[in-house]
Design a protein around this motif. Structure first.
Motif, short mmCIF file in Angstrom:
data_model
loop_
_atom_site.label_atom_id
_atom_site.label_comp_id
_atom_site.label_asym_id
_atom_site.label_seq_id
_atom_site.Cartn_x
_atom_site.Cartn_y
_atom_site.Cartn_z
N SER A 175 -29.38 -16.55 14.37
CA SER A 175 -30.09 -16.77 13.11
C SER A 175 -29.65 -18.07 12.45
O SER A 175 -30.48 -18.86 11.98
CB SER A 175 -29.86 -15.59 12.16
N LYS A 197 -38.44 -17.14 10.77
CA LYS A 197 -38.45 -16.86 12.20
C LYS A 197 -37.03 -16.83 12.77
O LYS A 197 -36.75 -16.11 13.73
CB LYS A 197 -39.28 -17.91 12.93
N ALA A 198 -36.13 -17.59 12.16
CA ALA A 198 -34.74 -17.58 12.61
C ALA A 198 -34.14 -16.19 12.43
O ALA A 198 -33.40 -15.69 13.29
CB ALA A 198 -33.94 -18.62 11.83
N TYR A 199 -34.44 -15.54 11.30
CA TYR A 199 -33.97 -14.18 11.06
C TYR A 199 -34.50 -13.23 12.12
O TYR A 199 -33.77 -12.40 12.68
CB TYR A 199 -34.44 -13.72 9.68
N SER A 203 -23.14 -14.82 6.89
CA SER A 203 -24.34 -15.50 7.39
C SER A 203 -25.49 -15.42 6.40
O SER A 203 -26.26 -16.37 6.25
CB SER A 203 -24.77 -14.90 8.74
N SER A 204 -25.60 -14.30 5.67
CA SER A 204 -26.70 -14.16 4.71
C SER A 204 -26.53 -15.14 3.54
O SER A 204 -27.52 -15.63 2.99
CB SER A 204 -26.77 -12.73 4.18
N LEU A 213 -27.72 -18.41 4.94
CA LEU A 213 -29.17 -18.37 5.11
C LEU A 213 -29.90 -18.41 3.77
O LEU A 213 -31.02 -18.92 3.69
CB LEU A 213 -29.56 -17.12 5.90
N GLY A 217 -32.97 -13.78 15.53
CA GLY A 217 -31.59 -13.31 15.51
C GLY A 217 -31.49 -11.80 15.62
O GLY A 217 -30.64 -11.26 16.34
N MET A 218 -32.36 -11.07 14.90
CA MET A 218 -32.37 -9.60 14.97
C MET A 218 -32.72 -9.13 16.38
O MET A 218 -32.11 -8.18 16.89
CB MET A 218 -33.36 -9.04 13.96
N THR A 245 -22.16 -10.42 8.60
CA THR A 245 -23.51 -10.36 8.06
C THR A 245 -23.59 -11.00 6.69
O THR A 245 -24.50 -11.80 6.40
CB THR A 245 -23.97 -8.90 7.98
N ALA A 252 -31.93 -21.33 11.94
CA ALA A 252 -32.22 -21.70 10.54
C ALA A 252 -31.86 -23.16 10.29
O ALA A 252 -32.58 -23.88 9.60
CB ALA A 252 -31.46 -20.79 9.59
N SER A 265 -26.44 -11.78 16.65
CA SER A 265 -27.56 -11.94 15.71
C SER A 265 -27.27 -13.03 14.70
O SER A 265 -28.13 -13.89 14.42
CB SER A 265 -27.82 -10.61 15.01
#
Length: 513
Positions: free
Chosen positions: A173, A184-186, A42-43, A46, A189-190, A39, A177, A169
């Motif tokens: 995402s 919208k990618a987030y 990836s964050s 992003l 992914g969720m 997470t 992205a 996810s």
């Protein structure tokens, strides 16, 4: 074919529960470590692909996913976990209630919610709300199987499935992205992560078809309605700041606040979640209130001992670390994030009160407290928003500290026998040793700022902070140090076989609480 009759579960003996706690924390910690590494990685990527303004819109709309998880878990999942005994009829009624509620709320979010969100936040944010609408149905599909796994204390299986969900996810995402979908990618992914969780949990237990059973549904609702209402108040409490900032200060400031709150509070909440996911099933299986209080003390002290030094170290290195990791455009989030780290310390303990109160059988009291807390929090954030983003962060931190004290005084003391004075004993090891960390780390960081590149700076200062904290903890608080050693050993290897490693069988029934 009807689902097999599930085994009945009563109270577990202290020795058996100790083993279950160690094993549960071990597997959930390993799973969450893997999940959070994915997470966080990836964050960071992003953060460079998605603009702060898009993050601001996402911060407002993500409440839909939280509502989906809360309504199903507290309304159906928690009653099934908390009950001493359940039968097949309870599971069938739970599936029926969850699916009906999930379908209704998905349609409500898709068709009705936009009437309010469009004038408040704009058409772009409303698109994110609509895109999140399937969350309710996906969570409804997975919640009863998850409750069965929790009742059976199968934390290894739960952790494995969660890692798969996070991996899916993150992959979706990032791919979307890079394709330019931004916020919208987030969302997509969720939703993918929730779908993987639903499939994994369903495949882990015998299939249960929805069927209406009036008596069992009434028993679930009796506990679930006040628990879900308390959870709803908690969702409002956790998201009203985003709504106020997004409405008053705009999506750009909401984006900066999202990053600051994520760093100061949310990452702490993810670490705390390792224990929180284990505590409610364990609290619900304790023999009596004395056993409950004893287990709670060890969990709370260990939780603070793990999380507080990370937040204290973050306060020290944030001015260099945040722009280096997330990019220079996120620099306005640094000072608010430092303030919010104090809120993260308070919420480490505050977030542990809800599963304790629910396990003790007081959902209505929790509901009343959460409603008052949410209303007071909304007023605090609204008043502070007139002074800007940093003032909001400072006000949020102060409020979290006050809310923590109030939770001890109003709920834990009268209902569980944990008075307000116990708070000082709960936080003493982590608090004093974290203070020593800051006293040594802050001047060191000021001295090295500008003299070292970012990576060596973060490594050197973090290692120095860790050394100060561990030395202080081992010297001043041997009991807390022993708990930390026990956790580390349990993460590295399975506990050695001994007389306490009995199968998970019920202990002798104890008087109801």
């Amino acid at each position: 074919m009807p689902a097999p009759q599930p085994p009945e579960h009563h109270n577990l003996s202290r020795a058996t529960l100790k083993v279950a706690a160690i094993e549960g924390v071990r597997w959930m910690a390993l799973a969450r470590l893997a999940a959070e590494m994915l997470t966080v990685s990836s964050s960071i990527v992003l953060a460079h692909l998605v603009s702060p303004r898009q993050f601001g819109m996402l911060a407002v709309a993500v409440i839909v996913r939280e509502l989906a998880l809360m309504t199903a878990n507290e309304g159906v999942g928690s009653p099934l976990v908390q009950r001493r005994d359940i039968g097949r009829a309870h599971l069938e009624a739970g599936v029926m209630l969850a699916l009906g509620m999930g379908l209704a709320l998905s349609l409500f979010t898709l068709l009705v919610v936009p009437l309010a969100t469009t004038p408040l936040f704009g058409a772009e944010t409303t698109q994110l709300f609509r895109l999140f609408s399937p969350s309710f149905l996906l969570v409804a599909i997975m919640i009863v199987p998850l409750a069965q796994l929790q009742r059976e204390l199968r934390f290894r299986r739960i952790g494995t499935i969660e890692v798969c969900g996070v991996l899916a996810s993150a992959a979706v995402s990032l791919g979307l992205a890079f394709a330019g979908l931004e916020a919208k990618a987030y969302v997509l992914g969720m939703l993918t992560g929730l779908a993987v969780l639903a499939v994994g949990y369903q495949a882990s237990v015998p299939r249960t078809l929805p069927r209406w059973h009036r008596r069992e549904a009434r028993e679930i609702r009796r506990f679930g309605v006040p628990a879900a209402a308390a959870g709803l108040a908690g969702i409002g409490y956790r998201n009203v700041d985003y709504i106020v900032i997004g409405g008053r200060l705009g999506p750009l400031m909401a984006g900066y606040y999202y990053r600051a709150y994520t760093l100061g509070v949310e990452y702490e909440a993810k670490l705390t979640g390792v224990l929180a996911r284990v505590t409610f099933p364990l609290y619900s299986r304790t023999e009596d209130l004395d056993h409950l209080r004893s287990l709670r003390l060890r969990i709370v002290r260990l939780n603070a001992t793990l999380v507080w030094p990370l937040l204290a170290c973050f306060i020290v290195i944030a001015p260099v670390a945040v722009p280096w990791i997330f990019g220079a455009r996120w620099e306005p989030a640094v000072v608010p994030a430092q303030f919010l780290a104090v809120a993260g310390m308070a919420s480490t303990l505050r977030n542990g009160t809800s599963p304790l109160i629910l396990a003790a059988g007081h959902p209505r009291a929790l509901l009343g407290f959460c409603v008052v807390e949410a209303v007071a929090y909304a007023g605090t954030v609204w008043a502070a928003s007139f002074a800007g983003l940093t003032a909001v962060a400072a006000a949020v931190s102060g409020f979290q500290v006050v809310a923590l004290c109030a939770a001890y005084a109003v709920m834990l003391g009268p209902m569980v026998g944990v008075p307000l004075r116990q708070l000082a004993r709960d936080v003493a090891p982590a608090g004093l040793c974290s203070l020593a960390l800051v006293v040594v780390g802050w001047p060191l960081a000021r001295t090295l700022t500008g003299t070292l590149p970012a990576l060596p700076f973060v490594v050197v200062v973090s290692l120095a902070c860790a050394a100060v904290y561990l030395v202080a903890l081992r010297t001043l608080f041997p009991a807390a140090w022993s708990d930390l050693e026990l956790l580390v050993r349990s993460l590295l290897r399975r506990p050695p076989p001994d007389a306490s490693r009995a199968p998970l069988v019920p202990a002798a029934p104890a008087p109801s609480r």
